[in-house]
Design a protein around this motif. Sequence first.
Motif, PDB file in Angstrom:
ATOM      1  N   TYR A  49      57.134 -14.541 -16.318  1.00 39.96           N
ATOM      2  CA  TYR A  49      58.075 -15.098 -15.340  1.00 39.96           C
ATOM      3  C   TYR A  49      59.428 -14.401 -15.437  1.00 39.96           C
ATOM      4  O   TYR A  49      60.055 -14.066 -14.434  1.00 39.96           O
ATOM      5  N   ALA A  77      61.393 -12.088 -12.747  1.00 42.64           N
ATOM      6  CA  ALA A  77      62.743 -12.442 -12.291  1.00 42.64           C
ATOM      7  C   ALA A  77      63.701 -11.272 -12.460  1.00 42.64           C
ATOM      8  O   ALA A  77      64.542 -11.002 -11.584  1.00 42.64           O
ATOM      9  N   ARG A 131      68.411 -18.336 -13.754  1.00 38.98           N
ATOM     10  CA  ARG A 131      68.658 -19.635 -14.383  1.00 38.98           C
ATOM     11  C   ARG A 131      67.341 -20.200 -14.912  1.00 38.98           C
ATOM     12  O   ARG A 131      66.355 -20.306 -14.175  1.00 38.98           O
ATOM     13  N   THR A 188      65.669 -23.578 -16.675  1.00 42.41           N
ATOM     14  CA  THR A 188      65.869 -25.002 -16.942  1.00 42.41           C
ATOM     15  C   THR A 188      64.618 -25.592 -17.581  1.00 42.41           C
ATOM     16  O   THR A 188      63.497 -25.142 -17.324  1.00 42.41           O
ATOM     17  N   SER A 196      61.400 -24.019 -15.533  1.00 49.62           N
ATOM     18  CA  SER A 196      61.615 -23.323 -14.257  1.00 49.62           C
ATOM     19  C   SER A 196      62.452 -22.070 -14.481  1.00 49.62           C
ATOM     20  O   SER A 196      63.412 -22.095 -15.255  1.00 49.62           O
ATOM     21  N   TYR A 248      64.533 -19.410 -12.195  1.00 50.95           N
ATOM     22  CA  TYR A 248      65.087 -19.080 -10.869  1.00 50.95           C
ATOM     23  C   TYR A 248      65.732 -17.701 -10.908  1.00 50.95           C
ATOM     24  O   TYR A 248      66.425 -17.377 -11.870  1.00 50.95           O
ATOM     25  N   ASN A 249      65.443 -16.899  -9.886  1.00 54.96           N
ATOM     26  CA  ASN A 249      66.147 -15.618  -9.762  1.00 54.96           C
ATOM     27  C   ASN A 249      66.771 -15.522  -8.376  1.00 54.96           C
ATOM     28  O   ASN A 249      66.131 -15.820  -7.350  1.00 54.96           O
ATOM     29  N   GLN A 250      68.032 -15.146  -8.361  1.00 52.21           N
ATOM     30  CA  GLN A 250      68.759 -14.995  -7.105  1.00 52.21           C
ATOM     31  C   GLN A 250      68.371 -13.661  -6.474  1.00 52.21           C
ATOM     32  O   GLN A 250      68.603 -12.603  -7.053  1.00 52.21           O
ATOM     33  N   VAL A 255      55.279 -21.817  -7.444  1.00 45.56           N
ATOM     34  CA  VAL A 255      56.446 -21.063  -6.995  1.00 45.56           C
ATOM     35  C   VAL A 255      56.931 -21.678  -5.691  1.00 45.56           C
ATOM     36  O   VAL A 255      56.134 -22.199  -4.908  1.00 45.56           O
ATOM     37  N   ALA A 282      64.010 -21.295  -3.122  1.00 41.13           N
ATOM     38  CA  ALA A 282      65.203 -22.117  -3.259  1.00 41.13           C
ATOM     39  C   ALA A 282      66.314 -21.466  -2.442  1.00 41.13           C
ATOM     40  O   ALA A 282      66.106 -20.437  -1.773  1.00 41.13           O
ATOM     41  N   VAL A 326      61.986 -19.724  -7.239  1.00 42.70           N
ATOM     42  CA  VAL A 326      61.790 -20.464  -8.493  1.00 42.70           C
ATOM     43  C   VAL A 326      60.316 -20.447  -8.859  1.00 42.70           C
ATOM     44  O   VAL A 326      59.464 -20.845  -8.063  1.00 42.70           O
ATOM     45  N   TYR A 375      57.667 -21.924 -11.824  1.00 41.00           N
ATOM     46  CA  TYR A 375      57.670 -22.988 -12.835  1.00 41.00           C
ATOM     47  C   TYR A 375      56.282 -23.141 -13.456  1.00 41.00           C
ATOM     48  O   TYR A 375      55.272 -22.723 -12.898  1.00 41.00           O
TER      49      TYR A 375
END
Length: 519
Positions: free
Chosen positions: A395, A399, A410, A412, A436, A438-440, A490, A493, A498, A500
Amino acid sequence: MIDWKGVPRFRQSLRFKLVGLVFITTVVAIFTAWILSNNLVKSFYILDARSNLTTTYESCNQLFKDASGLPRPFVIAAEELYGNVENPSNATIFIVDYKNNELYSSVVVSEKTARSLQELIDANDFDALRNAEKKYKFQYHGSSYDLIGVLDNGNVIILERPMEQLNSGIVFSTRLFVIVAVVILSFEASIVLVISGTLTRPIIRMSHAARRMSKLNFEVKAPEDRSDEIGELGHSMNEMATQLEKSISELKSANASLAQDIEEKERLEEMRSEFLSHVSHELKTPLALIQGYSEGLKDTVNDDPESREFYCDVILDEASKMNALIMQLLNLNELEFGHTPLNIVRFDVVQQIRGILQSNKIMLEQKQVQLQAPPNTPVYVWADAFKMSEVFTNYLSNAIHYVKEGGVIRVTVEERMAVETSPDLHKEKKRVVRVSVYNQGPLLGEEALSKVFVKFYKEDAARTRSYGGSGIGLSIVEAIQKSHNQDYGVYNAEDGVVFYYELDSAKEHPDKGNAADPE
């Protein structure tokens, strides 16, 4: 079986029952003793009065025996010797001298007293007492208890002890008994409260520990710092918890293996054909490149060294990619066919994640990623720790490759309730931990969201190939999660994606928020 529903909790406690039992037992014992003493105390006082009257009689007998042979004036003076009589009964003393018709008295004799004495003398046979072995007797006379007898010198003696003295003694003893009983009950209640607290405190701690153990929290330990039976019980509970944790670990591993075995036969043929198809497709491109550049290298063998070096680099790069692909395929094959048994253990997933993030620090810095890691608060799960590190690594790698330059990644970790469907289709709630990542960056299309975990799927094949992606990493994630019977997925967002995965929670505390802290 006693139904304790509706009974206040404090009345169900062992301490309350112990104090109540001791208190009731003591009250019953004191009440029984009071009834017995009430029946015996009068007899005791009568016996005591007789003993004291007898002592007074003996003292008077000795006094007049000593004075009987003396001259008359001394006999008269004997009235003054009453102060020398031992009179523990505090009785009124009357002595009648028949020969001289004289009365010796310890009090002033009134007409009423004189008539009462005459009645006693007339009512008793003193000649019989003179000839008897025991020269006195006891009897009730009006409001007094009397000793009537004859002295050795022949004089009649009458000792009167008022009944008021006996009754007051009985009343005093009863009151004293009641006061002593109340004091003893109060003192005993205080002592029992202290002792019961000392005894029940470790039992209460043991109860709390057992309640937490029942929720599969085996970090807690029962107190065993005592050398008595309570300490032995605590030691036994701790040993039981250790064995239970080991058994649960083995059971979870066995359940996971069983679930894999059930599905293995159904998907075996499909996986085999699918595997061969994808492998041939993935190897076709690098093999074609290797073949082409090898032929070019052979045709241009006499050309400049730079061209030869370039051709060789391409061949080595493609061979390296093929090798990595084959290793991933072998790993995925083992996971899907269940050749690698799961080693289910209890571990801190937060500690594992933070360790992997630290290992990838250089790659994160190269892309100037703004990393937000979970707080360093332990969150325990049941899973294969090694395989879970592989899931998170895939993951994170995904990311890092797709995050925009200077963007945010991020991570979490949160506890939540999930619904689990058993083999008999019965749904049960269970506590899980969701991780989770998250990648921007660019969002995934609808097709990609549904196929991203499919082996060899690539939304942008050109871009994937530019960093060496084979489309197998997320398939490995899927295989590992399925082997654990856990959820994964997935979703898009706001300005990012995201991924998870979930694990069985091994902690009993309520859900807590896990807001990410920037690092």
